[in-house]
Structure formats: structure tokens, C-alpha cells
Design a protein around this motif. Sequence first.
Motif, short mmCIF file in Angstrom:
data_model
loop_
_atom_site.label_atom_id
_atom_site.label_comp_id
_atom_site.label_asym_id
_atom_site.label_seq_id
_atom_site.Cartn_x
_atom_site.Cartn_y
_atom_site.Cartn_z
N LEU A 98 34.29 45.51 42.95
CA LEU A 98 34.01 44.33 43.78
C LEU A 98 32.88 44.66 44.75
O LEU A 98 31.97 43.85 44.98
CB LEU A 98 35.26 43.91 44.55
N ASN A 101 29.52 45.33 42.37
CA ASN A 101 29.12 44.25 41.46
C ASN A 101 29.04 42.89 42.15
O ASN A 101 28.20 42.07 41.79
CB ASN A 101 30.07 44.20 40.26
N VAL A 102 29.92 42.66 43.14
CA VAL A 102 29.91 41.35 43.80
C VAL A 102 29.14 41.42 45.12
O VAL A 102 28.14 40.72 45.30
CB VAL A 102 31.35 40.84 44.05
N THR A 105 25.48 42.43 44.65
CA THR A 105 24.65 41.33 44.11
C THR A 105 24.36 40.30 45.21
O THR A 105 23.24 39.79 45.32
CB THR A 105 25.36 40.66 42.91
N SER A 106 25.36 40.03 46.07
CA SER A 106 25.14 39.02 47.12
C SER A 106 24.10 39.51 48.12
O SER A 106 23.29 38.73 48.61
CB SER A 106 26.46 38.65 47.80
N SER A 156 34.59 41.01 38.03
CA SER A 156 33.56 41.25 39.05
C SER A 156 32.19 40.80 38.54
O SER A 156 31.39 40.26 39.31
CB SER A 156 33.54 42.73 39.47
N LYS A 157 31.91 41.01 37.26
CA LYS A 157 30.63 40.58 36.71
C LYS A 157 30.55 39.05 36.69
O LYS A 157 29.49 38.48 36.96
CB LYS A 157 30.43 41.13 35.29
N SER A 159 32.06 37.05 38.76
CA SER A 159 31.87 36.60 40.14
C SER A 159 30.40 36.69 40.53
O SER A 159 29.84 35.77 41.14
CB SER A 159 32.68 37.48 41.10
N ALA A 160 29.78 37.80 40.16
CA ALA A 160 28.36 37.98 40.49
C ALA A 160 27.52 36.91 39.78
O ALA A 160 26.62 36.30 40.37
CB ALA A 160 27.91 39.37 40.05
#
Length: 339
Positions: A98, A101-102, A105-106, A156-157, A159-160
Motif C-alpha cells: 500500500l 504502490n498506492v 503513486t499518489s 494495491s495496483k 487502487s493506484a
Amino acid sequence: MKIIVTGGAGFIGGNFVHYMLAKHPSYRIICLDLLTYAGNMETLAPVVGHENFTFVKGDIADRAFIYQLFETEKPDIIVNFAAESHVDRSIEDPEIFLQTNVIGTSVLLDACKKYSIKRFHQVSTDEVYGDLPLDRLDLFFTEETPLHTSSPYSASKASADLLVQAYHRTFKLPVTISRCSNNYGSYHFPEKLIPLMIANALNDKKLPVYGTGDNVRDWLYVEDHCSAIDLIIHNGRIGEVYNVGGHNERTNLEVVKTIIRELGKDENLIQYVTDRPGHDRRYAIDPTKIKTELGWEPATLFDEGIKKTIKWYLDNKAWWERIISGEYQSYYEKMYADR
Ligand SMILES: NC(=O)c1ccc[n+]([C@@H]2O[C@H](COP(=O)([O-])OP(=O)(O)OC[C@H]3O[C@@H](n4cnc5c(N)ncnc54)[C@H](O)[C@@H]3O)[C@@H](O)[C@H]2O)c1
């Protein structure tokens, strides 16, 4: 053109760095990588010292660091490969998935917004679609298939992936996304199926096959993935998702038997081990969109690609033997000792 490639010391990112420096000699490539267990500077050794290549060690989730990097480098394009990528590890310890990957990315998306970057490309995966039944060979993932994840990794991917789409819709960020099937080829970390089986077979070690080995993956030679991303970042439509795959479906057992045959080993090396919890049954990509819109097709089919890959592992033993002899060993024991 200046491109930041995150996760460029990993398997696909590393191949992408090599591909882009060869294909676009005038581009500057900045590789940003945290060098986790999966990052390996030896993958980048052939380009270290190249006048158009720079390596920066850092975390995509470190906001201050990322903003400073964007401020200094003023990149045109970001291609985000950086991720925790191994499903088994995500089952053992989901949190870092998380975080990188999340959240990572954010942070990159915020930096792209703040510095008005021309293109953010997210390297996603077909695992965001979940899986397909083994007895419906007529079914394929299209870009419209609902996201339906199975593991903490794929969740997680996904979500991204959704965040990237939200930044396009809400902030008009110029994004593209590729969702790719399983890659194989050079510089692949030897915890993943194909390099693990090659390395074990060469060392006459058991070849651990999950369950009955009938799970199906749609294999893509890594250079074909690189050529697809190159096309998407130049010609892909902003806000669009492109599936990348080439109808090269094989069961895991078929893959393992091919490797055994190519290396002249015996099938009694195969050891069936307890299946992965929630193991996805079949992935199969419909690549019609990228084919019709961008003219992309894979250049290397599986039977040729697996030969090239085995040759690479034979020619580059030092690269993977150093990985196997390190910290990786204790992880390997933990994952396979009790199965
Ligand atoms: N391997 C596949 O078959 C496949 C298929 C579809 C999609 N993908 C996606 O492609 C991308 C690359 O996959 P891969 O197989 O090359 O992975 P990999 O694990 O080999 O490489 C990941 C790289 O990211 C770096 N990294 C990890 N956390 C980081 C952080 N917080 N900040 C900066 N760098 C960090 C690691 O050091 C490593 O170099 C991933 O996003 C993955 O989800 C992979």
C-alpha cells in the motif's frame, strides 16, 4: 525529451531504460529507484556512465524528495514502474504494497500536477481484472472488464490505477495506463516463476510448482512490453487504458516442462507444492485496442522468447547467482521450506 523512469533498477524498468537509450539516443533518462531487495544496480551496469543516463536513489513515496527532484530536473514524462511486485510477498506483508504502490503513486501524481508534467504513464497489470475460469477459453480481459482483484498486490495496483484515472478526470492530468500480462526475459529477479525454474534446474534443485500447475498465464517477452510503452507515451490517447499482451497463453506446468526440455534436465525435478492462497486461475489479454489504435504487436512469441531467456540466464550466471547467494536465500527458505 527528459523521462523519469521509476523502478528502473528492477526487471521491466531496467529493460525499459536499456530499450529507450538505444531507441532514442537524444533522450535523457533519469532512473529513480529505492533499491529495495528487487532493485539491482548490476542491471543498470551497461548504461552507468552513458552521457544521457542518470541514476537517483530515492523513494517515490517521499514527497519532499520527489518535489525536489521534479524541481531540479523538470522532466517531460514520468513512467512509473516502481512497485512492490511479488504476489507471495504481498500475502506475507501487505502494508509495504500500500505504501509504495498506492501512496507512492499518489505522490508522483501530485508532483506531476504541481510541475505541469506533459505525461504520466502508469505501468499497471492485468491482475487488476482478477482471473478467468480455466474452462472458458473464449473469455479475455478487455479494457472494459471490471476491476476485481484477488491479492493484496493486485488490490494495491488497482487502487493506484483508479487514482491515476481520478487525477485525469478531476485535475485533467495527462495520463495513460498500460495493463500488461506476465513478462519474462533478461534481468528477471529469480523469485518469479521462469527465472526461478531456470536457476533451480541449472543447479539440479527441485522445481516447486504450485498446486497442479494448471494455472494459465499470458506470457509477454519484456522487450515487447517496452515497445508498447514507448508507443503509448508517444502516441497513446490521454486518459486511456491500453491492455498489452500477445495471446501467448501457457499453463505453469507447460512453462516448467519447456524449461526442463530446453536445459536437458529430467521432469522428476518437478515438486508439486501447496497452492498459493487465492491463486488466480487464468489471465488472458485482448490486445485489440493497442493493435488497432497504435499498431502494436508482440515481435517475440513464447517458443522463441523462452529460448532467448534461457540463453540470457546461461550467459549471465554471475548476475543471478549473486542474487541467490544473498538475502534472497532466507526468503526462499521461508516461502518453500514447509510446503
Ligand atoms: N513482472 C511482470 O510480469 C509484470 C506484469 C504486469 C505489470 N507489472 C508491473 O510492472 C512494474 C515493474 O515490475 P517488475 O517486475 O519490473 O518489478 P520489480 O520488483 O522487478 O522492480 C520494482 C523496482 O521498483 C523499485 N522500488 C520498489 N519500491 C520503490 C519505492 N518506494 N520507490 C522507488 N523505487 C521502488 C525496486 O527497487 C525495483 O527496482 C510494476 O509496477 C509491476 O506491477 C509487472
